[in-house]
Design a protein around this motif. Structure first.
Motif, short mmCIF file in Angstrom:
data_model
loop_
_atom_site.label_atom_id
_atom_site.label_comp_id
_atom_site.label_asym_id
_atom_site.label_seq_id
_atom_site.Cartn_x
_atom_site.Cartn_y
_atom_site.Cartn_z
N ARG A 74 4.18 -23.90 9.71
CA ARG A 74 3.11 -24.64 9.06
C ARG A 74 1.81 -24.38 9.81
NH1 ARG A 74 3.12 -29.10 5.76
NH2 ARG A 74 5.34 -29.46 6.16
N GLY A 75 0.76 -24.01 9.08
CA GLY A 75 -0.53 -23.76 9.70
C GLY A 75 -1.10 -25.03 10.33
N GLY A 76 -1.59 -24.94 11.54
CA GLY A 76 -2.11 -26.10 12.24
C GLY A 76 -3.38 -26.64 11.63
N LEU A 77 -4.22 -25.77 11.08
CA LEU A 77 -5.48 -26.20 10.48
C LEU A 77 -5.34 -26.49 8.98
CD1 LEU A 77 -8.53 -26.70 10.71
CD2 LEU A 77 -8.87 -24.25 10.32
N SER A 78 -4.72 -25.55 8.27
CA SER A 78 -4.62 -25.68 6.81
C SER A 78 -3.45 -26.55 6.37
CB SER A 78 -4.48 -24.29 6.18
OG SER A 78 -3.24 -23.70 6.56
N GLY A 79 -2.41 -26.64 7.21
CA GLY A 79 -1.22 -27.37 6.82
C GLY A 79 -0.36 -26.61 5.83
N GLU A 80 -0.72 -25.36 5.54
CA GLU A 80 -0.01 -24.55 4.56
C GLU A 80 1.33 -24.08 5.15
OE1 GLU A 80 -0.66 -20.37 2.05
OE2 GLU A 80 -2.15 -21.09 3.51
N GLU A 81 2.38 -24.11 4.32
CA GLU A 81 3.69 -23.63 4.74
C GLU A 81 3.79 -22.13 4.49
OE1 GLU A 81 6.96 -25.73 3.07
OE2 GLU A 81 6.77 -27.41 4.47
N LEU A 82 4.22 -21.39 5.52
CA LEU A 82 4.35 -19.94 5.45
C LEU A 82 5.70 -19.53 6.01
CD1 LEU A 82 0.84 -19.05 6.92
CD2 LEU A 82 1.47 -18.94 4.50
N TRP A 83 6.04 -18.25 5.80
CA TRP A 83 7.22 -17.68 6.42
C TRP A 83 6.79 -16.70 7.50
CZ3 TRP A 83 12.31 -18.88 5.86
CH2 TRP A 83 12.65 -19.71 4.77
N ALA A 84 7.52 -16.68 8.59
CA ALA A 84 7.25 -15.76 9.69
C ALA A 84 8.48 -14.88 9.93
CB ALA A 84 6.89 -16.52 10.96
N VAL A 85 8.23 -13.68 10.43
CA VAL A 85 9.29 -12.73 10.75
C VAL A 85 9.28 -12.51 12.26
CG1 VAL A 85 10.24 -10.43 10.35
CG2 VAL A 85 8.92 -11.58 8.54
N GLN A 86 10.43 -12.63 12.87
CA GLN A 86 10.53 -12.34 14.30
C GLN A 86 11.58 -11.26 14.52
OE1 GLN A 86 11.25 -15.69 16.83
NE2 GLN A 86 11.32 -14.47 18.70
N THR A 87 11.25 -10.26 15.31
CA THR A 87 12.19 -9.18 15.60
C THR A 87 11.95 -8.68 17.01
OG1 THR A 87 13.06 -7.06 14.80
CG2 THR A 87 10.68 -7.34 14.74
N ILE A 88 12.93 -7.98 17.54
CA ILE A 88 12.84 -7.39 18.88
C ILE A 88 13.13 -5.90 18.76
CG2 ILE A 88 13.79 -7.34 21.22
CD1 ILE A 88 14.50 -10.28 20.88
N VAL A 89 12.24 -5.09 19.29
CA VAL A 89 12.38 -3.64 19.20
C VAL A 89 12.15 -3.02 20.58
CG1 VAL A 89 11.63 -3.59 16.80
CG2 VAL A 89 9.93 -3.31 18.62
N SER A 90 12.45 -1.73 20.69
CA SER A 90 12.18 -1.02 21.94
C SER A 90 10.69 -0.70 22.02
CB SER A 90 12.99 0.27 21.99
OG SER A 90 12.52 1.19 21.02
N PRO A 91 10.17 -0.46 23.23
CA PRO A 91 8.75 -0.11 23.35
C PRO A 91 8.36 1.10 22.51
CG PRO A 91 9.65 -0.68 25.50
CD PRO A 91 10.81 -0.64 24.56
N ARG A 92 9.29 2.06 22.35
CA ARG A 92 8.99 3.25 21.56
C ARG A 92 8.79 2.92 20.08
NH1 ARG A 92 12.96 8.16 23.63
NH2 ARG A 92 12.15 8.31 25.75
N GLN A 93 9.46 1.85 19.62
CA GLN A 93 9.37 1.49 18.22
C GLN A 93 8.18 0.58 17.90
OE1 GLN A 93 13.39 -0.17 18.00
NE2 GLN A 93 13.97 1.48 16.59
#
Length: 311
Positions: free
Chosen positions: A233-252
């Motif tokens: 949820r946006g701290g200023l707008s209060g809008e609900e969003l989706w976030a993507v989290q991933t872990i990759v190698s430095p080369r990627q």
């Protein structure tokens, strides 16, 4: 089980031996010919050699054995097993390589090259030994003893002792060698940290975009990496969003950033360095989920990692 234990023990011994050899190689072919300042047992041996004429190899043997006996008595059998090899190998390699160096001569007479490559060898050798869970002996042991008796920080004690040993060498060193000595410490500290973290460093990306589904599919299909989706949820707008989290190698990293920018040039991306990542797809073998025919290639490639989650 006994057979596996024996093979693992032999493997660790070979790794520790390789680390000690690399460390000693740096000392004999770069540190000693360049008359560079250094800390630890070698630095103390160099000071006593200049001040009292005590042979470096003789002092290292006596000091290492004395520290090993003291450490074994206080810290126990497990410590003795992990430290015995380093305690006796280093002075042995030192004596052997000094004979070779005397016959072959120094590899270089350039002090800067000696500092850099000496630091690489020392840092790399120490890192290899420490990665096996073994101790290098010598000045490590007084730090461990003081930690056991008084609860003092091991790293702080080692740093203070190295500083004192380098200060002792100031009495017979010029300003240039003092500066080269400081550079040497910085080089082998940097290399040591890199070796200890080698192969474990990864990069975590947190991506916020309305096109999160496309970004998620691209991560799965193009990079063959897993991803986690979660609501924010946006701290200023209060809008609900989706976030993507991933872990990759430095080369990627740059490849993924370019993929995200093509999908959504205005995507909000944060990048964090991860010192170590363990689990499926990193320290464990990847496992792919079986999906019914007709599913997308990306869906068939999805790893057995957390999928979409909501707080």
């Amino acid at each position: 089980m006994h057979h596996l234990f024996t093979r693992q023990t032999l493997k660790n011994f070979l790794i520790v031996s390789a680390g000690n050899f690399l460390y000693t190689f740096g000392v004999v072919f770069f540190i000693l010919p360049g008359n560079l300042l250094t800390g630890g047992t070698t630095g103390l041996a160099l000071f006593l050699n200049h001040a009292l004429g005590i042979p470096i190899t003789v002092f290292v043997y006596i000091f290492n054995i004395a520290m090993f006996l003291a450490g074994s008595k206080v810290l126990g059998k497990e410590f003795a097993l992990t430290t015995a090899l380093s305690t006796f190998e280093y002075p042995t390699f030192l004596a052997l390589l000094q004979l070779i160096s005397a016959a072959a001569g120094p590899l270089t007479q350039d002090l800067l090259l000696s500092t850099i490559f000496g630091g690489i060898c020392i840092g790399g050798g120490l890192g290899i030994v420490i990665q096996t869970g073994a101790s290098t002996g010598g000045m490590d042991i007084p730090a461990l003893l003081l930690n056991r008796w008084f609860g003092l920080s091991v790293s702080a004690i080692i740093n203070i002792s190295d500083m004192v040993i380098i200060l002792l060498q100031f009495f017979y060193a010029d300003v240039d060698r003092i500066l080269y000595g400081l550079l040497l410490v910085m080089v082998y500290t940097l290399v040591l940290n890199k070796v200890l973290a080698g192969g474990k460093e990864q990069v975590a990306l947190h991506i916020v975009s309305p096109k999160y589904e496309e970004i998620n599919q691209a991560i799965l299909s193009d990079l063959d990496r897993g991803a986690t989706l979660y609501k924010i949820r946006g701290g200023l707008s209060g809008e609900e969003l989706w976030a993507v989290q991933t872990i990759v190698s430095p080369r990627q990293l740059f490849r993924l950033q370019n993929i995200v920018k093509k999908i959504d040039p205005s995507a909000f991306i944060t990048v964090s360095e991860m010192r170590e990542v363990s689990g499926r797809g990193f320290s464990l073998k990847k496992v792919y989920r079986q999906t019914p025919p007709g599913k997308s290639t990306a869906a068939r490639q999805e790893q057995a990692q957390p999928g979409r989650t909501e707080p």
